[in-house]
Each structure stands twice: as structure tokens, then as C-alpha cells.
Design an enzyme around this catalytic site. Structure first.
Site, PDB file in Angstrom:
ATOM      1  N   ARG A 195       0.824  -1.222  -0.386  1.00 45.08           N
ATOM      2  CA  ARG A 195      -0.365  -0.383   0.013  1.00 45.08           C
ATOM      3  C   ARG A 195       0.947   1.306   0.026  1.00 45.08           C
ATOM      4  NH1 ARG A 195      -4.044  -0.861   4.786  1.00 45.08           N
ATOM      5  NH2 ARG A 195      -2.153  -2.708   5.222  1.00 45.08           N
TER       6      ARG A 195
ATOM      7  N   ASN B 196      26.289  41.408  10.063  1.00 47.80           N
ATOM      8  CA  ASN B 196      25.341  42.095   9.715  1.00 47.80           C
ATOM      9  C   ASN B 196      25.313  41.503   8.216  1.00 47.80           C
ATOM     10  OD1 ASN B 196      22.472  43.482   9.647  1.00 47.80           O
ATOM     11  ND2 ASN B 196      23.698  43.715   7.895  1.00 47.80           N
TER      12      ASN B 196
ATOM     13  N   ARG C  42      17.947  24.014   7.414  1.00 46.23           N
ATOM     14  CA  ARG C  42      19.297  23.731   7.137  1.00 46.23           C
ATOM     15  C   ARG C  42      19.865  22.340   7.912  1.00 46.23           C
ATOM     16  NH1 ARG C  42      21.083  24.406   1.618  1.00 46.23           N
ATOM     17  NH2 ARG C  42      21.216  22.019   0.987  1.00 46.23           N
TER      18      ARG C  42
ATOM     19  N   GLN D 279      13.520 -12.202   7.631  1.00 43.06           N
ATOM     20  CA  GLN D 279      12.584 -13.412   7.618  1.00 43.06           C
ATOM     21  C   GLN D 279      12.644 -13.721   6.080  1.00 43.06           C
ATOM     22  OE1 GLN D 279       8.862 -11.434   7.644  1.00 43.06           O
ATOM     23  NE2 GLN D 279       7.390 -13.314   8.773  1.00 43.06           N
TER      24      GLN D 279
ATOM     25  N   THR E 143       2.792 -12.246  10.739  1.00 41.68           N
ATOM     26  CA  THR E 143       3.590 -11.867  12.281  1.00 41.68           C
ATOM     27  C   THR E 143       4.031 -12.612  13.168  1.00 41.68           C
ATOM     28  OG1 THR E 143       1.284 -11.020  13.397  1.00 41.68           O
ATOM     29  CG2 THR E 143       2.443  -9.433  11.872  1.00 41.68           C
TER      30      THR E 143
HETATM   31  C1  UD1 Z   1      -2.002  -6.152  12.522  1.00 40.70           C
HETATM   32  C2  UD1 Z   1      -2.381  -7.017  13.707  1.00 40.70           C
HETATM   33  C3  UD1 Z   1      -3.284  -6.557  14.149  1.00 40.70           C
HETATM   34  C4  UD1 Z   1      -2.575  -4.639  14.198  1.00 40.70           C
HETATM   35  C5  UD1 Z   1      -2.308  -4.440  13.216  1.00 40.70           C
HETATM   36  C6  UD1 Z   1      -2.090  -2.982  14.118  1.00 40.70           C
HETATM   37  C7  UD1 Z   1      -0.923  -9.462  12.948  1.00 40.70           C
HETATM   38  C8  UD1 Z   1      -1.684 -10.738  13.023  1.00 40.70           C
HETATM   39  N1  UD1 Z   1      -2.071  -8.295  13.470  1.00 40.70           N
HETATM   40  O1  UD1 Z   1      -1.668  -5.705  11.544  1.00 40.70           O
HETATM   41  O2  UD1 Z   1      -4.125  -7.230  14.797  1.00 40.70           O
HETATM   42  O3  UD1 Z   1      -4.307  -3.926  14.655  1.00 40.70           O
HETATM   43  O4  UD1 Z   1      -1.412  -4.957  13.489  1.00 40.70           O
HETATM   44  O5  UD1 Z   1      -0.904  -1.839  13.492  1.00 40.70           O
HETATM   45  O6  UD1 Z   1      -0.517 -10.164  14.007  1.00 40.70           O
HETATM   46  N2  UD1 Z   1       5.817  -8.100   9.223  1.00 40.70           N
HETATM   47  C9  UD1 Z   1       6.802  -9.216   9.097  1.00 40.70           C
HETATM   48  N3  UD1 Z   1       6.701  -9.993   8.863  1.00 40.70           N
HETATM   49  C10 UD1 Z   1       5.249 -11.111   8.347  1.00 40.70           C
HETATM   50  C11 UD1 Z   1       4.897  -9.883   8.272  1.00 40.70           C
HETATM   51  C12 UD1 Z   1       4.584  -8.827   9.116  1.00 40.70           C
HETATM   52  O7  UD1 Z   1       7.906  -8.285   9.783  1.00 40.70           O
HETATM   53  O8  UD1 Z   1       5.816 -12.012   8.130  1.00 40.70           O
HETATM   54  C13 UD1 Z   1       5.858  -6.721   9.763  1.00 40.70           C
HETATM   55  C14 UD1 Z   1       5.191  -6.162   9.023  1.00 40.70           C
HETATM   56  O9  UD1 Z   1       6.358  -5.190   8.501  1.00 40.70           O
HETATM   57  C15 UD1 Z   1       5.158  -4.864   9.698  1.00 40.70           C
HETATM   58  C16 UD1 Z   1       4.211  -5.812  11.250  1.00 40.70           C
HETATM   59  O10 UD1 Z   1       4.812  -6.823  11.063  1.00 40.70           O
HETATM   60  O11 UD1 Z   1       5.685  -4.146  10.456  1.00 40.70           O
HETATM   61  C17 UD1 Z   1       3.187  -5.644  11.445  1.00 40.70           C
HETATM   62  O12 UD1 Z   1       2.107  -5.910   9.789  1.00 40.70           O
HETATM   63  P1  UD1 Z   1       1.204  -5.690   8.792  1.00 40.70           P
HETATM   64  O13 UD1 Z   1       0.829  -7.102   7.936  1.00 40.70           O
HETATM   65  O14 UD1 Z   1       1.205  -4.152   8.657  1.00 40.70           O
HETATM   66  O15 UD1 Z   1      -0.585  -5.581   9.254  1.00 40.70           O
HETATM   67  P2  UD1 Z   1      -1.401  -5.653  10.203  1.00 40.70           P
HETATM   68  O16 UD1 Z   1      -2.489  -6.025   8.777  1.00 40.70           O
HETATM   69  O17 UD1 Z   1      -1.103  -4.048  10.332  1.00 40.70           O
END
Ligand code: UD1
Ligand code: CA
Length: 413
Positions: free
Chosen positions: A16, A345, A301, A74, A80
Site C-alpha cells: 500500500r 550583519n 537546514r 525473515q 507476524t
Molecule cells: C497487525 C495485527 C493487528 C493489529 C495491527 C496494528 C497481526 C496478525 N495483526 O495487522 O491485529 O491491529 O497490526 O497495526 O499481527 N511483518 C513482518 N513479517 C510478516 C508480516 C508482517 O515482519 O511476515 C511486520 C510488518 O512489516 C509490520 C508488522 O509486522 O511492521 C505488522 O504487519 P502488518 O501486515 O502491517 O499487519 P496488520 O495487518 O497491520
């Protein structure tokens, strides 16, 4: 005190954001998002941060190389829970507490983490999460509680029933686990959900299921809950952060005449009784002393150091320069790679010509010099104390050297 580690999730490909850069490197008020998360961890006594990286990992590592940070790769972004499990090698014998946070949440506050830790220790729970209540909970995991208010688990937005979608208490991804319990729970998570990912959120119900105590404390303010998933949210987070930065400065005795039309970098330091006039843009590591008057329409800056009582007015740009007490440059100046002594100045429209087409050169101006309007100071250039430069002069080191000692005192006559 319990030993405390943190896992910060930052491996996700951010579709996104539509970016070729790692998401956590996108900047909020001049600092990458991840910097705020790491700082909040340090503030609550975390001694080691494990940052899970994947997409554009090298970019992130280069930017944040430090002793207390460990990079965990990863390879495939399977969710997550899978991301947290990638840290297992490092944490398998760790008996302390493990914070789990997201790298895309720059609005995190250390004091919220403190509340989380205090609650965890007071309740002697195995896992504690800090939640937020939002008017518009769309997109977030929902906190499901039973009739007594006990937490039962988290359901992701895409897996919610109609009733669950109405829940306003959400998961901003601020977790604290007893490390051992976390690792056990992770092993049992399966990708049984709409997205077929390994969800960290499933760890909570899992932990409750094995008879451990899980506590959810509503401690996260609505604005702090925001994770940045799009450029629009990045701009919203920047707005909120800008308000915080200005709030702190105002508490420290800085006047900001028009906060909505002023932009100040998170790294800037500004002294008491300095006044920042509207449409001033301060970017990078900038240090401003006491009693200065900056703007309107000033652009400061990286590397700018202003001592006390400096006055910079409309359309004045300063970069990588140190201006001593009482320097004035009120209109249309460019001061780059220069030092200016006390009470110099700089007249309207005068500039340092610091770049010769190949390299950047320095200009050093002594105390009490008077530079008229429209002067061009060609660097490299040394100007001794007390020299007057006439309006419209093009000054090179050669032309200065050719002057006799007497005329040097007052070039304008
Ligand atoms: C996640 C939570 C959700 C919460 C939201 C808050 C889960 C399943 N869901 O959803 O409950 O409300 O965050 O912002 O955890 N990431 C990895 N590896 C992966 C997948 C994700 O490192 O395989 C990292 C992403 O880079 C990010 C974070 O984990 O920094 C969260 O992942 P994202 O896909 O943004 O989860 P949300 O759908 O926002
Ligand atoms: Ca997110």
C-alpha cells in the site's frame, strides 16, 4: 528488575505504500519510523532489540547499525507470528520479558510501554497487551472479551463476524510476553484464517488456552495506535508528530507564532525565548540558541548552529554553518558552509557562493563585519574581524588579499 528484550517487526513488503524502500525507513518529521520505536524501547530499559527484516533488509541495516540492535532475517513473509519465531535462535534460552512491537508505529510513546510493563508485573501475567479504543476500528484486530471483561483473544478484521466488527477496542500491536510462554505459544499457531498467514494475534488465545494469565490494558491513545500502511497515513503520522515536537518546544519556552504553518524537524534543538515566525521550515540537526528571531519564511537546514540573539528574516536559508551571537541576516540571504563571528550583519540579498562546480568550500567571517546588500562572497574565503564589504561587491580571497591594511578596514568607502 526483569531482563527485557524487544522484537520489532519490520519485514513486511508494504504494497500500500507503493515504495521501493523499506517501509520503516520512510521518515516522520525527519527521522525514519523505526528510529522512534527503537528509542521508545531504550527508554524503558530494553537492552537488546531484535529487528526482523526482509524486504530491503540491507537498506535498514546500514541506516541503523548499533550495538544494541540485532538483525534477524525473515526470508518469506508468512505472517507476524512467523516473523517473531524467526528470533527463536536468539531467544530460546532467554528467561526475561519480551516486548513485541511493529516498526511501522512511529507514534509509540515510552510512557505507554511503561504502563504496559507495570501492569504486566503487577498482575503477574504471562502476556499483557496495551489496547486502544477507536471510533473507527476498521482494519485493526479486535479485542474480544467475555461478559466479565476478561480478554479471550484477538480477531483480525478480515476474520471478524458482523458482531465482532462493531467492537471498538483494538490491537495496536503493543505486546509484552514472558519469553518462554511466547515461544511455546508460537509453535502451535496455524495459518487457519482468510489470509492464510501465521498470526501473532493467535498467540493470545493460545496462551489463555494453556491456563496462563493474559491481561489487556486500555493504555494506548487513539493517535498513538496508528500504524503507517500508506502514504496518506504517513502524512497523518507526520502531522501528529509535528504537533508533539512543537508542544515540547513551547513547554521549553519557545514561541511558535503559527504552529500550523511551521515545520520543525524532530532533531532540532531550540532555546528559550526564541521566536519562530510563520512559514519557517527547519530540517535536519539544527541547533538554535536563546532569544533568536527566525522567519517568517526562513529555511534552516542540516548542520545549522545559531548561538544567541541571532535574527534571520524572510527568505534566508542557512546550511551547515555556525552563526555566533547577534548575527543578523534579515532578508533574502544564503549562508552555506560558513562561520560568522559575533554581530555580523549580512545585508539583503547577500550570499555565500559555496560551490565552485566541483566541491563545496567554506567561508569564515570574523566578528563585527558589516556586509552590505547584494554581496557575493566566493568561497573559500577568510574575512578578518571588523571588515566592511560594500553593497554589490563580488568578494574573492584574491580581491581581499590585494587590499591594503587601511582600505581593508572599510571596503565600502
Ligand atoms: C497487525 C495485527 C493487528 C493489529 C495491527 C496494528 C497481526 C496478525 N495483526 O495487522 O491485529 O491491529 O497490526 O497495526 O499481527 N511483518 C513482518 N513479517 C510478516 C508480516 C508482517 O515482519 O511476515 C511486520 C510488518 O512489516 C509490520 C508488522 O509486522 O511492521 C505488522 O504487519 P502488518 O501486515 O502491517 O499487519 P496488520 O495487518 O497491520
Ligand atoms: Ca500495520
Amino acid at each position: 528488575m526483569a531482563e527485557r528484550a524487544a522484537i520489532i517487526l519490520a519485514a513486511g513488503v508494504s504494497s500500500r505504500m507503493n515504495t521501493l524502500m523499506a517501509k520503516v525507513l520512510h521518515e516522520v518529521c525527519g527521522r525514519p519510523m523505526l528510529a522512534y520505536v527503537l528509542d521508545a524501547c531504550r527508554e524503558v530499559g530494553v537492552t537488546k532489540m531484535y529487528v526482523v527484516v526482509g524486504f530491503s533488509a540491507e537498506q535498514v541495516k546500514v541506516r541503523f547499525d548499533s550495538e544494541d540492535t540485532e538483525w534477524v532475517m525473515q526470508e518469506e513473509q508468512l505472517g507476524t507470528a512467523h516473523a517473531v519465531l524467526c528470533c527463536k535462535e536468539y531467544l530460546k534460552d532467554f528467561e526475561g520479558q519480551t516486548l513485541v512491537l511493529c516498526g511501522d508505529g512511529p507514534l509509540i510513546r515510552a510512557r505507554t510501554l511503561k504502563t504496559l510493563i507495570e501492569k504486566h508485573e503487577a498482575e503477574q501475567s504471562s502476556a499483557t497487551l496495551a489496547t486502544a479504543v477507536l471510533d473507527d476500528p476498521g482494519g485493526y484486530g479486535r479485542i474480544v472479551r467475555d461478559a466479565y471483561g476478561n480478554m479471550q483473544g484477538i480477531v483480525e478484521h478480515s476474520d471478524c463476524t458482523k458482531e465482532q466488527l462493531a467492537i471498538k477496542e483494538v490491537n495496536p500491536s503493543y505486546y509484552l510476553f514472558n519469553n518462554r510462554v511466547l515461544l511455546e505459544a508460537l509453535e502451535k499457531i496455524r495459518p487457519d484464517n482468510v489470509k492464510q498467514e501465521y498470526y501473532l494475534t493467535d498467540a493470545l488465545a493460545g496462551i489463555i488456552g494453556t491456563g496462563h494469565k493474559v491481561v489487556a490494558v486500555t493504555a494506548v491513545g487513539a493517535e498513538e495506535a496508528m500504524g503507517v500502511n500508506s502514504r496518506r497515513q504517513l502524512s497523518e503520522a507526520s502531522k501528529i508528530m509535528q504537533r508533539r515536537i512543537q508542544q515540547v518546544l513551547m513547554e521549553n519556552g519557545v514561541t511558535i507564532v503559527d504552529p500550523d504553518n511551521t515545520w520543525i524537524d524532530a532533531r532540532a534543538r531550540i532555546g528559550q525565548d526564541t521566536v519562530i515566525e510563520p512559514f519557517t521550515y527547519i530540517h535536519g540537526e539544527v541547533e538554535i540558541g536563546q532569544g533568536c528571531r527566525i522567519g517568517p519564511f526562513a529555511y534552516l537546514r542540516h548542520g545549522t548552529v545559531l548561538k544567541n540573539d541571532v535574527v534571520l528574516g524572510v527568505y534566508t536559508e542557512v546550511k551547515n554553518s555556525t552563526l555566533e551571537d547577534g548575527v543578523r541576516a534579515r532578508h533574502h540571504s544564503y549562508i552555506g558552509d560558513a562561520t560568522m563571528g559575533r554581530n555580523v550583519n549580512m545585508g539583503a540579498g547577500s550570499i555565500t557562493a559555496n560551490y565552485d562546480g566541483r566541491k563545496v568550500n567554506r567561508t569564515n567571517i570574523g566578528d563585527d563585519c558589516y556586509i552590505g546588500s547584494g554581496a557575493i562572497l566566493i568561497a573559500p574565503l577568510e574575512i578578518k574581524d571588523g571588515l566592511n564589504i560594500a553593497s554589490g561587491t563580488v568578494v574573492s580571497q584574491e580581491s581581499i588579499n590585494e587590499l591594503g591594511e587601511e582600505t581593508k578596514k572599510n571596503v565600502s568607502e
